[in-house]
Design an enzyme around this catalytic site. Sequence first.
Site, PDB file in Angstrom:
ATOM      1  N   GLU A 296      10.988   3.548  -7.546  1.00  0.00           N
ATOM      2  CA  GLU A 296       9.758   4.196  -7.084  1.00  0.00           C
ATOM      3  C   GLU A 296       9.055   4.905  -8.235  1.00  0.00           C
ATOM      4  O   GLU A 296       7.833   4.865  -8.338  1.00  0.00           O
ATOM      5  CB  GLU A 296      10.055   5.202  -5.956  1.00  0.00           C
ATOM      6  CG  GLU A 296      10.610   4.591  -4.684  1.00  0.00           C
ATOM      7  CD  GLU A 296       9.593   3.780  -3.877  1.00  0.00           C
ATOM      8  OE1 GLU A 296       8.417   3.725  -4.265  1.00  0.00           O
ATOM      9  OE2 GLU A 296      10.002   3.198  -2.852  1.00  0.00           O
ATOM     10  N   ARG A 300       5.378   3.656  -9.294  1.00  0.00           N
ATOM     11  CA  ARG A 300       4.292   4.596  -8.992  1.00  0.00           C
ATOM     12  C   ARG A 300       3.863   5.383 -10.228  1.00  0.00           C
ATOM     13  O   ARG A 300       2.677   5.497 -10.522  1.00  0.00           O
ATOM     14  CB  ARG A 300       4.706   5.577  -7.894  1.00  0.00           C
ATOM     15  CG  ARG A 300       5.031   4.876  -6.592  1.00  0.00           C
ATOM     16  CD  ARG A 300       5.240   5.865  -5.458  1.00  0.00           C
ATOM     17  NE  ARG A 300       5.998   5.243  -4.379  1.00  0.00           N
ATOM     18  CZ  ARG A 300       5.839   5.525  -3.091  1.00  0.00           C
ATOM     19  NH1 ARG A 300       4.973   6.408  -2.712  1.00  0.00           N
ATOM     20  NH2 ARG A 300       6.574   4.931  -2.175  1.00  0.00           N
ATOM     21  N   ASP A 429      11.623  -8.114  -1.662  1.00  0.00           N
ATOM     22  CA  ASP A 429      10.214  -8.485  -1.920  1.00  0.00           C
ATOM     23  C   ASP A 429       9.746  -8.542  -3.371  1.00  0.00           C
ATOM     24  O   ASP A 429       9.450  -9.615  -3.916  1.00  0.00           O
ATOM     25  CB  ASP A 429       9.287  -7.588  -1.087  1.00  0.00           C
ATOM     26  CG  ASP A 429       9.610  -6.081  -1.166  1.00  0.00           C
ATOM     27  OD1 ASP A 429      10.480  -5.698  -1.967  1.00  0.00           O
ATOM     28  OD2 ASP A 429       8.974  -5.294  -0.435  1.00  0.00           O
ATOM     29  N   GLU A 563       0.280  -4.095   2.504  1.00  0.00           N
ATOM     30  CA  GLU A 563       0.620  -5.501   2.209  1.00  0.00           C
ATOM     31  C   GLU A 563      -0.311  -6.524   2.838  1.00  0.00           C
ATOM     32  O   GLU A 563      -0.635  -7.555   2.219  1.00  0.00           O
ATOM     33  CB  GLU A 563       2.074  -5.792   2.604  1.00  0.00           C
ATOM     34  CG  GLU A 563       3.125  -5.095   1.749  1.00  0.00           C
ATOM     35  CD  GLU A 563       3.304  -3.617   2.064  1.00  0.00           C
ATOM     36  OE1 GLU A 563       2.821  -3.168   3.123  1.00  0.00           O
ATOM     37  OE2 GLU A 563       3.919  -2.903   1.241  1.00  0.00           O
TER      38      GLU A 563
HETATM   39  C1  DMJ Z   1       4.747   0.154  -2.074  1.00  0.00           C
HETATM   40  O1  DMJ Z   1       5.284   1.314  -2.607  1.00  0.00           O
HETATM   41  C2  DMJ Z   1       5.064  -0.997  -2.958  1.00  0.00           C
HETATM   42  O2  DMJ Z   1       4.194  -2.012  -2.663  1.00  0.00           O
HETATM   43  C3  DMJ Z   1       6.454  -1.496  -2.820  1.00  0.00           C
HETATM   44  O3  DMJ Z   1       6.686  -2.668  -3.548  1.00  0.00           O
HETATM   45  C4  DMJ Z   1       6.835  -1.736  -1.398  1.00  0.00           C
HETATM   46  N1  DMJ Z   1       5.863  -1.266  -0.496  1.00  0.00           N
HETATM   47  C5  DMJ Z   1       5.283  -0.008  -0.675  1.00  0.00           C
HETATM   48  C6  DMJ Z   1       4.178   0.269   0.311  1.00  0.00           C
HETATM   49  O4  DMJ Z   1       4.358  -0.315   1.529  1.00  0.00           O
END
Ligand code: DMJ
Length: 672
Positions: A296, A300, A429, A563
Amino acid sequence: MCFDCNSELLGSTERLSGGTRRDSTSGCKGHAAKDTHPVAGRLLFPRITGRTLRLSEKFILLLILSAFITLCFGAFFFLPDNSKHKRFDLGLEGRAHPSHRHTQGGEACLGTGDHTWTGGDTMSTDTGKDQEESLRDKIRADHERALQEAKEKLRKSREELQAEIQTEKNKVMEDLKKKDPGPKPLPPVPMPKVVGVSDGEPPEPDVKEKRDKIREMMKHAWDSYRQYGWGHNELKPLAKKGHSTNIFGNSQLGASIVDALDTLYIMGLHEEFKDGQEWIEQNLDFGVNAEVSVFEVNIRFIGGLLAAYYLSGQEVFKLKAVQLAEKLLPAFNTPTGIPWAMVNLKSGVGRNWGWASAGSSILAEFGTLHMEFVHLTYLTGNPAYYQKVMHIRKLLAKMDRPNGLYPNYLNPRTGRWGQHHTSVGGLGDSFYEYLLKAWLMSDKTDSEARKTYDDAIEAIERHLIRKSNGGLTFIGEWKNGHLERKMGHLACFAGGMFALGADGSPDDKAGHYLQLGAEIAHTCHESYDRTVLKLGPEAFKFDSGLEAVAVRQNEKYYILRPEVIETYWYMWRFTHDPKYRQWGWEAAQAIDKYCRVSGGFSGVKDVYSSNPTYDDVQQSFFLAETLKYLYLLFSSDDLMPLESWVFNTEAHPLPVLHLGNITLPGSEPAQR
Ligand code: DMJ
């Protein structure tokens, strides 16, 4: 002084003897008395009786005496200091001082060697006394000064005192800054070509109107956070206060500021951008005792800071990104080099989530570092970042994959897979996303990444992608040897990924992947359209007659996720089919209608209820991703063109690195 004494000795013993009470064997004159000493007499005064001394003899005698006296005084002056202190300690202060005699008879200094010692002692005692006195005076003066200062302080107002304390603090900080030369300057590297970072104004007035509305929503989200949650990671828009989750530990790192910066910049909200920059300059400090999620923080913060740097050219963002990246490196200290999920920013101690299968690290976490880490190596010249992510890639390439699929769990101690659960939604993902984007970001030179992506997608298509009875294409999850016919909101990003990866796919399957992207977009739109609020649930099923709807209560929430809108945007860019703008606008309106509150935007707990309750969280990714993708959807294609920019998984754009022309430190020259 003693030289005089000795010259007197040579000419006038009378004066010496008449003045001071002396020991007959001492004093300058005392040497004359010593002539009775056989040896000394013989050696020093061989012809002392019966005739006067010759000049040269006098001179030698004088020389010897003066040397002796100098030695005595020298010894006195070189006595260790604590001898004086001992005097105080031993209570010698009140003892009778020969200095009384000294003051009466200045001639004491004319004493013999012994007297010289006595005289020395006398003077030492006098000096000690003087020192005591001056010490006392000093202490007294200090006390008085302190008392005076205290009185003055008491007279001052609280504000004045606070101002003084602040001034003192600033001074200390300044001094510290002066002493600490700060981080080493980074090597100058050419700025990659940065194109299309502003404008993108659509020619159609109705599209422009929609874009303006999205910009207004961004302003509402930002202003609310600015007012109620500034400096906290996120905002509670109903309680109107700061919020944070365990992914940021117990820190207050201003996640929403860092995550929002590039969206503000792209939207032309430059005042707000400057405000955020100032906060970062003055407050963002990573030396905090907080256990954060490596993934994260990477997507971010490092992603956000790097994007802000590339867009604005402001060095501070690059420096902060590098400082933070250094704090993440200890997470890689595991037996395999697969990083821990969490790391303490201060101590560097890492560990994994307690809920993860058998102490495993998560595929979507350790597999979503590549883009940012390659940029870090590019900007710093430090090969470590690049090497860490390439090591992960190599390790994965060597492992057996059940059915060609990558399980979501990998133990960083043993290097073995945990539970065999594969998904393109949560836990898996962005691993697939970053394989494709590593290739795109390398200007399509990283063919190893492209091949790994193609192989992974082929296995996913074979084992996880199905069509429902109602004709909806969905991506299920592989769990313990069977396919669960459930798709998460998170997996909806894959529509955009398939479209983005269409060009360059093997066997000329570009059309197929673009079509697959369109089908996923359609399915995800259905998951929105089949709700009361026209917002999508967290997960939806394709089972027992159910199509794209959530069943369990705890899967009915919408937390402002991006998404589905992300996929609309990519599909729009590749097809210009107006339905994607239409679907995006539906989602924007629903968010504005059901998630907007006076203190910002909130998630909702049940998208099937006409009277939903709020979760009271304005997620930082709402500003980073959801609103950015919406804005781009209603902008022209020359804003952030996909040939020049690759968006990380948090929608932070990083420029393509033309690795055909640049060789990263620690890497082989790239080949197309
Ligand atoms: C985001 O923080 C990023 O896209 C992450 O890869 C997974 N999804 C969250 C938001 O839904």
